[in-house]
Write an enzyme that holds these catalytic residues in place. Structure first.
Site, mmCIF file in Angstrom:
data_model
loop_
_atom_site.group_PDB
_atom_site.id
_atom_site.type_symbol
_atom_site.label_atom_id
_atom_site.label_comp_id
_atom_site.label_asym_id
_atom_site.label_seq_id
_atom_site.Cartn_x
_atom_site.Cartn_y
_atom_site.Cartn_z
ATOM 1 N N ILE A 254 81.146 76.195 -4.756
ATOM 2 C CA ILE A 254 82.148 75.153 -4.553
ATOM 3 C C ILE A 254 81.932 73.992 -5.520
ATOM 4 O O ILE A 254 82.865 73.512 -6.162
ATOM 5 C CB ILE A 254 82.105 74.622 -3.099
ATOM 6 C CG1 ILE A 254 82.352 75.750 -2.096
ATOM 7 C CG2 ILE A 254 83.105 73.491 -2.910
ATOM 8 C CD1 ILE A 254 83.743 76.301 -2.094
ATOM 9 N N ASN B 151 73.658 75.353 3.730
ATOM 10 C CA ASN B 151 75.020 75.780 4.037
ATOM 11 C C ASN B 151 75.848 74.541 4.330
ATOM 12 O O ASN B 151 75.539 73.791 5.252
ATOM 13 C CB ASN B 151 75.003 76.717 5.261
ATOM 14 C CG ASN B 151 76.392 77.061 5.760
ATOM 15 O OD1 ASN B 151 77.375 76.909 5.055
ATOM 16 N ND2 ASN B 151 76.456 77.524 6.998
ATOM 17 N N GLY B 152 76.907 74.299 3.556
ATOM 18 C CA GLY B 152 77.774 73.165 3.828
ATOM 19 C C GLY B 152 78.067 72.321 2.611
ATOM 20 O O GLY B 152 77.932 72.775 1.475
ATOM 21 N N CYS C 205 78.016 78.639 2.388
ATOM 22 C CA CYS C 205 77.307 79.890 2.243
ATOM 23 C C CYS C 205 76.810 80.374 3.585
ATOM 24 O O CYS C 205 77.167 79.870 4.630
ATOM 25 C CB CYS C 205 76.113 79.672 1.329
ATOM 26 S SG CYS C 205 74.997 78.443 2.017
ATOM 27 N N SER D 206 91.392 70.589 7.280
ATOM 28 C CA SER D 206 92.050 70.801 8.573
ATOM 29 C C SER D 206 92.181 69.471 9.313
ATOM 30 O O SER D 206 91.573 68.470 8.941
ATOM 31 C CB SER D 206 91.241 71.782 9.428
ATOM 32 O OG SER D 206 90.112 71.127 10.006
ATOM 33 N N GLY D 207 92.954 69.489 10.409
ATOM 34 C CA GLY D 207 93.132 68.292 11.219
ATOM 35 C C GLY D 207 92.308 68.303 12.490
ATOM 36 O O GLY D 207 92.596 67.544 13.423
#
Length: 616
Positions: free
Chosen positions: A52, A74-75, A2, A363-364
């Site tokens: 989420i 946030n997270g 968020c 992601s990497g």
């Protein structure tokens, strides 16, 4: 995931608070809300939610727990289920299935030290009504942003600078920050482009006592730059242990109540994440890559090869000139302050179309920093014997090469003039030739230089530490967070799990970098899942074809935006030197696109902010 916002001793109208939140609604479009708290409603906590975990409205924020703890967060906390189980055994009860509620209970049980128990990416603020204080923290790697403004009375914070900037007339543009930006391509923490706004640094917490108006910042985590923690096992044991950590890291980041996918470039790091993701779930993993039409920039064929082998549901996103130009024109709206990593544009495009299929993407990122993977590490190894020579010999070599007609040889000539390998490495990051920069500030003065200059590790480990604390945090994380959140997509990075980072730092250098083999241990883990021959090619970056575009399709834009009048309005540059470099790029004698892009981004930002705020 968020955007968070808040202010104490509130000086804004309710309509202004609403507009501050709406400014970054793209970070969380599912629910915008705010609450007035404290005596006389002098505190405001606001939140834009991207749902989420636990999609029910009961988990909307600002969230209140036990009628005492209020939070905006946030997270994601990846180990929240384990923490929740521990807290339930201690008598805590929960009314949601969210990680937000677990943060509140953990704070009550363990106090401010609880933040060390969190495995995740986060920026949050807790208002403890009983103690009348704010407690905030940012994750270890700096994946989630946290800006704040404190004037001795009021304290204001937000996920993005633009929310603080809106309706705040007491800000001034920092000349020092502009120098930092022109050097690094970003404004390094703890600075921002405004003198009055700071960033909370990664691995730090913040405590603001409202009654005493006292602000304290404490570091709760840092990398082991002294090299005290050492892995003494065999290479085989290290590979086995790291594999298990990586499997758990990927598995934890696949958990969500919304669709999850993987960014797949076809390189080592993203291919490893994709491979582990396919092993961790029975459903078919969705993977996403970008395709460029320009020769030398299209790596999508390699991503497709890996996707076919792993049997993923693969999607290729076409990056075309028109769409790239549109993102350039709106770049500053999402990035808030000057930011010169040109790969932000394809990252935004990738995020835009990935969001049509999933809400979360793995992601990497961070493989190069932790496992000594960048080209520049190998380049330093190649040139290191030169720095064992007397400086007089290096100066002779520099003099000879500087007379050569090729710009690469001229660059090497300047590099030979540096007094140490560490200073040369720094120049390889910031630019070997900064003679176009005309500033009264020390543009290299950031405290993370200690990671490069101490003598507790070999030079490759120190370079790796330095990049983790600077480039990864200020560049990569900023790029990915703004690019993904611009389209309400959550990006998660398994290789940024602090357990992976700490284990990598404990490994002997030869386990990561042996001979010419960079990221040795990561590659060997990957080859257990994907054939080695897929990766027998040079390492590629994620870049735009700006070098060609600036000479062709975007030439008029460059010459219009960076004309004499415009260049004279940009602080801290030598205009004649910059004009020479633009000319060199246009006539094809020297590739100057990084400088041109850096100046275009700064000019775009100043066009929208330079008249409203004084520079000092």
């Amino acid at each position: 995931m968020c955007g968070i916002y808040g202010v104490t001793l509130n000086k804004y109208t309710e309509n202004q608070i609403q507009l501050k939140l709406e400014r970054t609604k793209f970070r969380g479009p599912d629910k915008l809300d705010y609450k007035f708290l404290g005596e006389n409603n002098h505190i405001v906590l606001g939140h834009n939610r991207l749902s989420i975990i636990d999609l029910d409205e009961r988990s909307n924020q600002p969230f209140t727990y036990d009628n005492r703890i209020n939070i905006v967060f946030n997270g994601e906390i990846y180990n929240f289920k384990i923490l929740k189980s521990e807290l339930e055994q201690k008598g805590y009860t929960f009314r949601t299935t969210s990680d937000t509620e677990v943060i509140c209970a953990a704070y009550l049980e363990y106090g401010e030290a609880f933040v060390s128990k969190l495995n995740g990416m986060f920026a949050f603020v807790i208002y403890d009504q009983a103690k009348d204080l704010l407690f905030a923290a940012r994750d270890r790697m700096g994946q989630k942003p946290f800006y704040y403004h404190y004037n001795g009375e009021s304290f204001e914070f937000a996920s993005q600078l633009s929310s603080i900037q809106l309706f705040n007339t007491n800000l001034s543009i920092s000349s020092k920050a502009i120098s930092y930006y022109l050097t690094w391509g970003f404004v390094p923490d703890p600075y921002s482009i405004f003198n009055e706004v700071s960033k909370l640094e990664p691995g730090n917490s913040l405590r603001f006592d409202l009654s005493k108006k006292k602000l304290e910042i404490n570091q709760y985590w840092d990398i082991d730059y002294n090299g005290r923690n050492v892995f003494n096992g065999t290479y085989k044991e290290a590979k086995t242990e790291l594999t298990e950590i990586l499997k758990d890291s990927v598995s934890k980041r696949l958990f969500a109540d919304v669709p999850v996918g993987v960014f797949l470039s076809g390189g080592i790091d993203s291919s490893l994440v994709a491979a582990l993701a396919t092993k961790a779930t029975e459903s078919k993993v969705k993977t996403f890559s970008v395709k460029f039409n320009e020769k030398g920039f299209d790596e999508s064929v390699y991503a497709q090869k890996v996707a076919d082998h792993l049997k993923t549901d693969h999607h290729v996103i076409q990056c075309n000139y028109d769409e790239g130009l549109d993102l350039i024109e709106n770049f500053d709206y999402y990035y808030d302050e000057p930011f010169a990593d040109s790969s932000a544009i394809p990252s935004m495009l990738l995020s835009k179309y990935t969001r049509e299929k999933v809400t979360v993407a793995l992601s990497g990122d961070a493989g190069d920093e932790s496992f000594i993977g960048y080209h520049r590490y190998h380049w330093m190894k190649q040139v290191s014997p030169i720095y064992k020579m007397p400086s007089a010999l290096r100066n002779i070599g520099s003099s000879v090469l500087s007379k050569m007609p090729y710009y690469k040889l001229k660059t090497i000539a300047k590099g030979l003039q540096y007094e140490s390998l560490e200073r040369l490495y720094l120049a390889s990051v910031t630019g070997v030739d900064l003679s176009w920069l005309n500033t009264k500030h020390d543009s290299l003065n950031i405290k993370e230089l200690k990671y490069l200059n101490h003598n507790n590790k070999n030079v490759y480990e120190r370079m790796s530490d330095f990049d983790l604390k600077t480039y990864l945090n200020c560049d990569i994380n900023t790029k990915v967070d703004r690019a993904s959140m611009a389209f309400s997509l959550e990006a998660r990075a398994p290789l940024m799990d602090y357990r992976v980072v700490e284990f990598a730092r404990a490994l002997p250098t030869r386990y990561k970098y042996s001979g010419n083999n960079q990221k040795r241990i990561l590659k060997d883990i990957l080859y257990d899942f994907v054939p080695k021959e897929f990766f027998n090619r040079p390492k590629a970056g994620f870049t735009m074809p700006f070098s060609d575009w600036f000479r062709n399709e975007l030439k008029d834009l460059v010459l219009d935006e960076l004309n004499d009048s415009s260049l004279n309005q940009i602080p801290n540059i030598n205009v004649d030197e910059v004009k020479l470099r633009i000319k060199q790029h246009m006539d094809g004698s020297w590739n100057r696109y990084p400088l041109i892009w850096k100046l275009l981004v700064l000019k775009q930002w100043l066009n929208k902010n330079g008249k409203e705020y004084v520079i000092k």
